[in-house]
Design an enzyme around this catalytic site. Sequence first.
Site, PDB file in Angstrom:
ATOM      1  N   GLU A   1      25.495  52.603  17.957  1.00  0.00           N
ATOM      2  CA  GLU A   1      24.422  52.402  16.983  1.00  0.00           C
ATOM      3  C   GLU A   1      24.309  50.914  16.667  1.00  0.00           C
ATOM      4  O   GLU A   1      25.320  50.247  16.439  1.00  0.00           O
ATOM      5  CB  GLU A   1      24.703  53.195  15.706  1.00  0.00           C
ATOM      6  CG  GLU A   1      23.689  53.022  14.600  1.00  0.00           C
ATOM      7  CD  GLU A   1      22.282  53.422  14.995  1.00  0.00           C
ATOM      8  OE1 GLU A   1      21.356  52.613  14.791  1.00  0.00           O
ATOM      9  OE2 GLU A   1      22.120  54.544  15.536  1.00  0.00           O
TER      10      GLU A   1
ATOM     11  N   ASP B   1      13.858  57.531  19.228  1.00  0.00           N
ATOM     12  CA  ASP B   1      12.520  57.065  18.858  1.00  0.00           C
ATOM     13  C   ASP B   1      11.559  57.391  20.000  1.00  0.00           C
ATOM     14  O   ASP B   1      11.793  57.002  21.144  1.00  0.00           O
ATOM     15  CB  ASP B   1      12.553  55.562  18.615  1.00  0.00           C
ATOM     16  CG  ASP B   1      11.287  55.031  17.956  1.00  0.00           C
ATOM     17  OD1 ASP B   1      10.197  55.570  18.244  1.00  0.00           O
ATOM     18  OD2 ASP B   1      11.380  54.083  17.161  1.00  0.00           O
TER      19      ASP B   1
ATOM     20  N   ASP C   1      12.698  66.655  18.724  1.00  0.00           N
ATOM     21  CA  ASP C   1      11.682  67.525  18.119  1.00  0.00           C
ATOM     22  C   ASP C   1      10.292  67.137  18.594  1.00  0.00           C
ATOM     23  O   ASP C   1       9.317  67.784  18.244  1.00  0.00           O
ATOM     24  CB  ASP C   1      11.731  67.397  16.597  1.00  0.00           C
ATOM     25  CG  ASP C   1      11.302  66.005  16.150  1.00  0.00           C
ATOM     26  OD1 ASP C   1      11.936  65.020  16.592  1.00  0.00           O
ATOM     27  OD2 ASP C   1      10.325  65.884  15.387  1.00  0.00           O
TER      28      ASP C   1
END
Length: 216
Positions: A69, A119, A155
């Site tokens: 990250e 993203d 999603d």
Amino acid sequence: MRLRNKPWAEEYIASHPEVIIPNPEEYKGNWQRIFGNDQPIHIEVGTGKGQFVTGMALANPNINYIGIELYTSVIVVALEKVIEANTPPNLRLLKVNGADLDKYFTKGDVSRVYLNFSDPWPKTRHAKRRLTHGGFLKLYESILIDNGEIHFKTDNRGLFEYSLVSMSEYGLLLKYVSLDLHANMPEDNIMTEYEEKFSAKGQPIYRLESQFLSAK
């Protein structure tokens, strides 16, 4: 995603080098020095707040996990989760850019890459930033073992469809594809924070498993 500044985060991160590894480039090709064993290494690119990678490490002690990250205000939350879980010995975090994986890993260091709720970068001109773009697939291939795998959840149907095409065109084998993971959810599924949020709203979760094929 709006990131809140946490003025204390840098100092807190620096105080836990046993979790967030400083100078990770020093371990390229020799991550056994960190984990003290030769177990396979799975990495999550874009580990966010760390729920998934921490859950996976606790559920699979015979596998080493590295969560990657870039953002300080996000990885510090993941660090807190790791510490709350009593710092599993098979789990580490790296505060680095996922686009620079080849600076920290060499061919064969990693057995599996996890991409969770990345993203979507919906604008066409930003396609190269998608973590399933061919450029990133080439990067993953350069650090994975032969026949290494990518496991991907999202999603976003547009990103999922793009990823299916991108991986197929690159030559990966699509081993598993689900258009609604939670309709028949595997018992070993570890949910991310985003997954819990979206599934609670009734949104389908898309998932795939793909595999690089070794040249014959």
